[in-house]
Design an enzyme around this catalytic site. Structure first.
Site, PDB file in Angstrom:
ATOM      1  N   GLY A 167     -17.307  18.487 -48.147  1.00  0.00           N
ATOM      2  CA  GLY A 167     -17.777  17.859 -50.124  1.00  0.00           C
ATOM      3  C   GLY A 167     -18.428  18.786 -51.040  1.00  0.00           C
ATOM      4  N   ASN A 168     -18.128  20.214 -49.635  1.00  0.00           N
ATOM      5  CA  ASN A 168     -19.021  21.129 -50.585  1.00  0.00           C
ATOM      6  C   ASN A 168     -17.334  21.558 -51.691  1.00  0.00           C
ATOM      7  OD1 ASN A 168     -21.852  21.925 -48.881  1.00  0.00           O
ATOM      8  ND2 ASN A 168     -21.994  22.490 -51.453  1.00  0.00           N
ATOM      9  N   SER A 169     -16.660  21.475 -51.092  1.00  0.00           N
ATOM     10  CA  SER A 169     -15.164  21.895 -51.215  1.00  0.00           C
ATOM     11  C   SER A 169     -15.078  21.583 -52.779  1.00  0.00           C
ATOM     12  CB  SER A 169     -13.704  20.719 -50.944  1.00  0.00           C
ATOM     13  OG  SER A 169     -13.652  21.501 -49.824  1.00  0.00           O
ATOM     14  N   GLY A 217      13.505  33.490 -51.347  1.00  0.00           N
ATOM     15  CA  GLY A 217      13.936  33.044 -50.199  1.00  0.00           C
ATOM     16  C   GLY A 217      14.119  33.109 -48.679  1.00  0.00           C
ATOM     17  N   ASP A 272      -4.956  27.219 -52.892  1.00  0.00           N
ATOM     18  CA  ASP A 272      -6.068  26.124 -52.585  1.00  0.00           C
ATOM     19  C   ASP A 272      -6.347  25.898 -54.041  1.00  0.00           C
ATOM     20  OD1 ASP A 272      -7.018  23.478 -51.807  1.00  0.00           O
ATOM     21  OD2 ASP A 272      -8.741  24.921 -49.614  1.00  0.00           O
ATOM     22  N   HIS A 288      -6.645  21.689 -52.065  1.00  0.00           N
ATOM     23  CA  HIS A 288      -6.430  20.128 -51.016  1.00  0.00           C
ATOM     24  C   HIS A 288      -7.424  18.558 -50.755  1.00  0.00           C
ATOM     25  CE1 HIS A 288     -10.359  22.845 -49.858  1.00  0.00           C
ATOM     26  NE2 HIS A 288     -10.862  21.669 -49.708  1.00  0.00           N
TER      27      HIS A 288
END
Length: 402
Positions: free
Chosen positions: A255-257, A312, A182, A140
């Site tokens: 911002g720690n991501s 699918g 992620d 992300h």
């Protein structure tokens, strides 16, 4: 490039009660400049948010008093915190050279004012996983593309990396991203950098000492400490994905991501990813277990993506109560079939209900996906399908997810 931290304050107070306002991906939005929509803050709501041990003067023979007097005239035992402090100092200094700051540039375009667009920035963190420049971070942070009726946000146009104690911006190339987990891998052209030592997230214990290290609010190389609060927490993201995460009370902020959750040995045990935010919530941060990332980042480096088998279909979970109301069995109601997919080739139809996979009963898409991902591309599976009052067994050959 200036940062606009007020965006997070505004975003945090919007859509109260929804996951996106309560679970904040620790991802700092950069400056957006002039407001681009009438009466609204123009932002990006869809973007989720070596120590040399000889230098440590550890002296176990330090003389300390046996007890001290308190203001209440009571006597308590004196306990030195030197060992705790030395542990924290060692762990932090060991991993700090392996944690980077990341700044991403992207374009934000107004849907109301023709031709009005501007460059915006966002910040996050990353972990060096090889000495030749590969860096592990969150998807992300890198994959910022998003849109609404007000604006459209492009994918990252430029990515810059800042090494520990180095103000030089190194432009990074995106190697691969994976929305489902992620996770993302980027690379800078620099050799001889310090790779982090990875720990074993399967061996962590509740109450164990831990630290979060990253780039919160643009403050590079920030360190916070706490404990492991829980393991294997299931968190449902606004993107529809379900994550199994480590919970910690070490402070994790925007911002720690992509930064590191480490143990007392300075080994990385998790990738800081999100936190709970809201009134009455404090000290609830979450990290992807490092063991869960290894196969993913190896595939991203090798293939640029994660190779997964797929069926699918788009399905709706059908529990027993709802199934009874519609006179259907509990299972997964098939809402849509993707064209040219294994499901379409096997003549599965919208309106069918999947009740089992290889004779194992399923009632949710998560259960189905978990069983499916234990298979390989090219494997055959058998689905129990309820259709018009009868149960069919349909064989499907799993293909590579596009």
């Amino acid at each position: 490039m200036n940062d606009n931290n007020d965006f997070y304050k505004k975003f945090d107070n919007s859509n109260v009660g929804k996951f996106k306002t309560n679970v904040f991906l620790p991802f700092i939005s950069g400056v957006l400049g002039t407001t681009l929509v009438l009466g609204l803050s123009f932002g990006i709501p869809g973007i989720r948010n070596s120590l040399i041990s000889s230098n440590l003067n550890i002296n176990s023979n330090t003389s300390t008093p046996d007890s001290v007097q308190t203001s209440n005239s009571g006597t308590v035992d004196y306990i030195s915190l030197n060992n705790y402090s030395d542990t924290a100092t060692y762990a932090a200094n060991k991993v700090l050279p392996s944690i980077v700051g990341i700044t991403v540039e992207y374009t934000v375009t107004s849907n109301f004012i023709q031709g009005m667009s501007q460059i915006a920035t966002a910040k996050g963190s990353g972990i060096i996983i090889s000495s030749d420049g590969y860096i592990l971070t969150n998807n992300h942070i890198i994959n910022s593309a998003d849109s609404s009726i007000y604006y459209e946000v492009s994918e990252a146009t430029k990515v810059y990396v800042y090494l520990y104690n180095d103000e030089t911006p190194y432009e990074a190339h995106i190697i691969g991203t994976d929305k489902q987990t992620d996770l993302a891998v980027i690379k800078i052209e620099k050799d001889g950098i310090t790779a982090a030592e990875l720990g074993d997230s399967n061996s962590i214990k509740i109450g164990e000492f831990t630290m979060a290290i990253g780039n919160p609010l643009g403050m590079q190389s920030s360190v916070t400490s706490g404990i492991i609060s829980a393991m294997n927490r299931t968190v449902n993201g606004e993107d529809g994905n379900t994550y199994t995460l480590i919970q910690t009370d070490a402070a994790i902020n925007s911002g720690n991501s992509g930064g590191a959750l480490i143990n007392s040995e300075g080994k990385v045990i998790g990738i800081n990813t999100l936190k709970l935010s809201g009134n009455g919530i404090e000290g609830m941060g979450f990290a992807i277990p490092i063991n869960d990332t290894i196969d993913i980042y190896k595939q991203l480096i090798e293939n640029g993506k994660v190779l997964r088998p797929y069926i699918g279909i788009t399905g709706i979970d059908l529990d027993q109560k709802n199934a009874t109301n519609y006179n259907l069995p509990a299972g997964i109601y098939i809402k849509q079939i993707q064209s040219n997919s294994p499901a379409s080739s096997a003549n599965i139809k919208a309106g069918d209900v999947i009740t089992a996979i290889d004779n194992t009963q399923v009632t949710t898409m998560n259960e189905l996906n978990k069983l499916k991902e234990e298979k390989n591309i090219g494997d055959k599976i058998t689905l129990d399908i309820y259709r018009n009052g009868e149960t069919l067994k349909i064989d499907i050959t799993l293909a590579e997810q596009p």
